[in-house]
Scaffold this motif. Structure first.
Motif, short mmCIF file in Angstrom:
data_model
loop_
_atom_site.label_atom_id
_atom_site.label_comp_id
_atom_site.label_asym_id
_atom_site.label_seq_id
_atom_site.Cartn_x
_atom_site.Cartn_y
_atom_site.Cartn_z
N TRP A 82 58.47 -86.07 -69.82
CA TRP A 82 57.92 -87.27 -70.11
C TRP A 82 57.75 -87.59 -71.47
O TRP A 82 57.91 -88.67 -72.16
CB TRP A 82 56.59 -87.06 -69.30
N ARG A 83 57.29 -86.50 -72.58
CA ARG A 83 57.48 -86.49 -73.98
C ARG A 83 58.64 -87.05 -74.56
O ARG A 83 58.81 -87.75 -75.36
CB ARG A 83 56.85 -85.24 -74.44
N GLN A 84 59.84 -86.59 -74.11
CA GLN A 84 61.18 -86.74 -74.62
C GLN A 84 61.34 -88.16 -74.42
O GLN A 84 61.96 -89.03 -75.34
CB GLN A 84 62.29 -85.95 -73.87
N LEU A 85 61.28 -88.76 -73.26
CA LEU A 85 61.38 -90.29 -73.05
C LEU A 85 60.20 -91.14 -73.68
O LEU A 85 60.60 -92.00 -74.43
CB LEU A 85 61.25 -90.57 -71.59
N GLY A 189 74.22 -95.28 -70.30
CA GLY A 189 74.08 -95.20 -71.61
C GLY A 189 73.02 -94.38 -72.13
O GLY A 189 72.91 -94.32 -73.51
N TRP A 190 72.40 -93.50 -71.47
CA TRP A 190 71.29 -92.80 -71.91
C TRP A 190 71.16 -91.61 -70.92
O TRP A 190 71.01 -91.55 -69.73
CB TRP A 190 69.93 -93.41 -72.06
N HIS A 191 71.52 -90.33 -71.35
CA HIS A 191 71.73 -89.31 -70.34
C HIS A 191 70.90 -87.84 -70.92
O HIS A 191 71.45 -86.95 -71.69
CB HIS A 191 73.12 -88.71 -70.31
N PRO A 192 69.56 -87.88 -70.62
CA PRO A 192 68.72 -86.82 -71.04
C PRO A 192 69.32 -85.48 -70.21
O PRO A 192 69.88 -85.54 -69.16
CB PRO A 192 67.34 -87.01 -70.75
N GLU A 193 69.32 -84.32 -70.86
CA GLU A 193 69.95 -83.19 -70.27
C GLU A 193 69.29 -82.93 -68.89
O GLU A 193 68.07 -82.86 -68.92
CB GLU A 193 69.67 -82.00 -71.05
#
Length: 205
Positions: A82-85, A189-193
């Motif tokens: 959540w913080r990352q996004l 186009g967006w790929h968080p680990e």
């Protein structure tokens, strides 16, 4: 030694003995209750400790999944994701009940899902992350698996979870079925680990 005027020694001695006798009698009467009081106190403390240990954590997700509270996008994301996004430059979140655009439209017809929450993140450059959580019937899961495998998804089924993934040049799509729930995530186009895996772990860890 000086005497206090008005005090009578012959009267104070019997009164003192009488008081001592009364105290001794009260102690004698209360003695049988001492083990009972000790047992009651011990049982009360043990019961309070057991209730504290058995009480579930105050997790809004558990209440939401049980249908006891409304489900929110914040509930389904682990804190670190959540913080990352939320802190990603220019990222915005839209919450709705819309099914993400999947590469396999017949899947939605086969599942007939009841969408509980749908979360769509998007950035200024057009990248998106879409995740939805819905309830489905056991029969629908079997039909959904067949549709996904037929469309070329790679599926694994470590009980009690079924997970199917399709990766293309610009998108990654993951479908997870467990305990009557369908979790779908579409990354473009967006790929968080391990995006989909971290959400699934939050829901069912």
């Amino acid at each position: 030694m000086a005497r206090i005027p008005g005090r009578s020694l012959w009267l104070s001695a019997p009164v003192g003995l009488l008081c001592a006798a009364v105290v001794a009698a009260l102690v004698w009467l209360a003695a049988p209750m001492v083990p009972t009081v000790v047992t009651w106190a011990g049982d009360t403390l043990r019961a309070a400790t057991a209730r504290a240990e058995a009480a579930p954590p105050d997790d809004p997700l558990a209440a939401a999944l049980a249908g006891e509270a409304p489900l929110d996008c914040r509930d389904i994301y682990p804190d670190d994701l959540w913080r990352q996004l939320a802190w990603f430059p220019g990222a915005l979140l839209a919450q709705s009940a819309v099914i993400p655009e999947t590469a396999t439209p017949p899947l939605v017809e086969a599942l007939t899902p009841d969408i509980r929450i749908s979360c769509r993140w998007h950035t200024r450059d057009g990248a998106t992350l879409q995740t939805a959580l819905a309830t489905v019937s056991p029969e629908a899961v079997a039909a959904g698996e067949a549709a996904l495998r037929a469309a070329g998804y790679v599926c694994s089924a470590p009980a009690p979870t079924l997970s199917c993934t399709l990766a293309t040049d610009d998108a990654t799509e993951t479908h997870t079925f467990r305990d009557g729930w369908w979790l779908v995530s579409v990354e473009r186009g967006w790929h968080p680990e391990d995006y989909a895996g971290r959400i699934a772990a939050r829901l069912w860890s």
